[in-house]
Design a protein around this motif. Sequence first.
Motif, PDB file in Angstrom:
ATOM      1  N   SER A   4     -18.598-118.305  -6.975  1.00  0.00           N
ATOM      2  CA  SER A   4     -17.626-117.561  -6.145  1.00  0.00           C
ATOM      3  C   SER A   4     -16.937-118.670  -4.959  1.00  0.00           C
ATOM      4  N   THR A   6     -14.609-119.113  -1.356  1.00  0.00           N
ATOM      5  CA  THR A   6     -13.941-118.366   0.025  1.00  0.00           C
ATOM      6  C   THR A   6     -13.189-119.804   0.320  1.00  0.00           C
ATOM      7  N   SER A  26     -11.766-110.719  -4.595  1.00  0.00           N
ATOM      8  CA  SER A  26     -12.761-109.601  -4.227  1.00  0.00           C
ATOM      9  C   SER A  26     -12.661-109.307  -2.765  1.00  0.00           C
ATOM     10  N   GLU A  27     -11.990-110.032  -2.049  1.00  0.00           N
ATOM     11  CA  GLU A  27     -12.113-109.818  -0.578  1.00  0.00           C
ATOM     12  C   GLU A  27     -10.711-110.571   0.134  1.00  0.00           C
ATOM     13  N   LYS A  29      -9.832-110.366   3.978  1.00  0.00           N
ATOM     14  CA  LYS A  29     -10.075-109.857   5.497  1.00  0.00           C
ATOM     15  C   LYS A  29      -9.358-110.935   6.460  1.00  0.00           C
ATOM     16  N   GLN A  73     -13.314-104.855  -6.482  1.00  0.00           N
ATOM     17  CA  GLN A  73     -14.160-104.361  -5.270  1.00  0.00           C
ATOM     18  C   GLN A  73     -15.074-103.326  -5.524  1.00  0.00           C
ATOM     19  N   TRP A  83      -8.085 -96.780  -3.731  1.00  0.00           N
ATOM     20  CA  TRP A  83      -7.543 -98.115  -3.887  1.00  0.00           C
ATOM     21  C   TRP A  83      -6.295 -98.067  -4.995  1.00  0.00           C
ATOM     22  N   LYS A 119     -12.124 -98.515   3.742  1.00  0.00           N
ATOM     23  CA  LYS A 119     -13.254 -99.328   3.193  1.00  0.00           C
ATOM     24  C   LYS A 119     -12.648-100.477   2.339  1.00  0.00           C
ATOM     25  N   ASN A 120     -11.512-100.399   2.045  1.00  0.00           N
ATOM     26  CA  ASN A 120     -10.665-101.508   1.224  1.00  0.00           C
ATOM     27  C   ASN A 120     -10.869-102.673   1.894  1.00  0.00           C
ATOM     28  N   ASN A 121     -11.418-103.744   0.990  1.00  0.00           N
ATOM     29  CA  ASN A 121     -11.958-105.004   1.392  1.00  0.00           C
ATOM     30  C   ASN A 121     -10.799-106.069   0.916  1.00  0.00           C
ATOM     31  N   VAL A 122      -9.797-105.639   0.244  1.00  0.00           N
ATOM     32  CA  VAL A 122      -8.633-106.546  -0.095  1.00  0.00           C
ATOM     33  C   VAL A 122      -7.341-106.180   0.525  1.00  0.00           C
TER      34      VAL A 122
END
Length: 166
Positions: A4, A6, A26-27, A29, A73, A83, A119-122
Motif C-alpha cells: 500500500s 500513502t 482506497s482513500e 481525505k 473502499q 457511492w 462514510k465516503n472515504n474517497v
Amino acid sequence: MQESFTTYYQSPVGLLQIAGTPHFISEVKFIDEQHKVSPVDSGPLPAMAIQAVEQFIEYFHGQRRFFELPISQEGTPFQQKVWAELMNIPFGKTISYLELSHRLGDPKVIRAAAAANGKNNVAIIVPCHRVIGANNQLVGYAGGLPRKKWLLQFENKIAHGVQTLF
C-alpha cells in the motif's frame, strides 16, 4: 498482503492524503493543518499514486472533470450503491439528498443515503460534495463546509463560467 502507499497533494483547499495500492485508490481525505505529516521514505511511489496526483493537478487546474482511477473502499452493499450513484452526478452539478434517495429507488432511504454519503472515504473522486440539502442549502461535508462550498463554486465556474453558487 498487497503493498500500500500513502502520498500527499497540497490542493487549493488543503492538504489531501491519498492512499491505495498499486491497483486502486482506497482513500482521499483532507488533512487539517494541525495534523503533522512526517515524510516517509519508502522508495519510489507506485504508478497509481503518481497517476492520482497528476489527475488531482489536472482537476484543480480545470482540465479534468472526472477521474479515471480505479477505486476500492469497503462498505455495505447499500453504501456501495450510494457511492456508485454519486459517480453519476455530473461535474458542475448538484443534487439534493432527496433526489439521491429517489435515484436509489426509494425516497424513504434519505437518511440512510445521507449517512452513506458521509462514510465516503474517497473525497472528490467519489463526488459526495455534489450532494446538497433541500432548498439548495449547503449541509454536511466531512472536509468541512468551506471546502464543500469552494469545490462546488470551482466546479460551477469551470463548467458554466459562473462565479458564485452559494
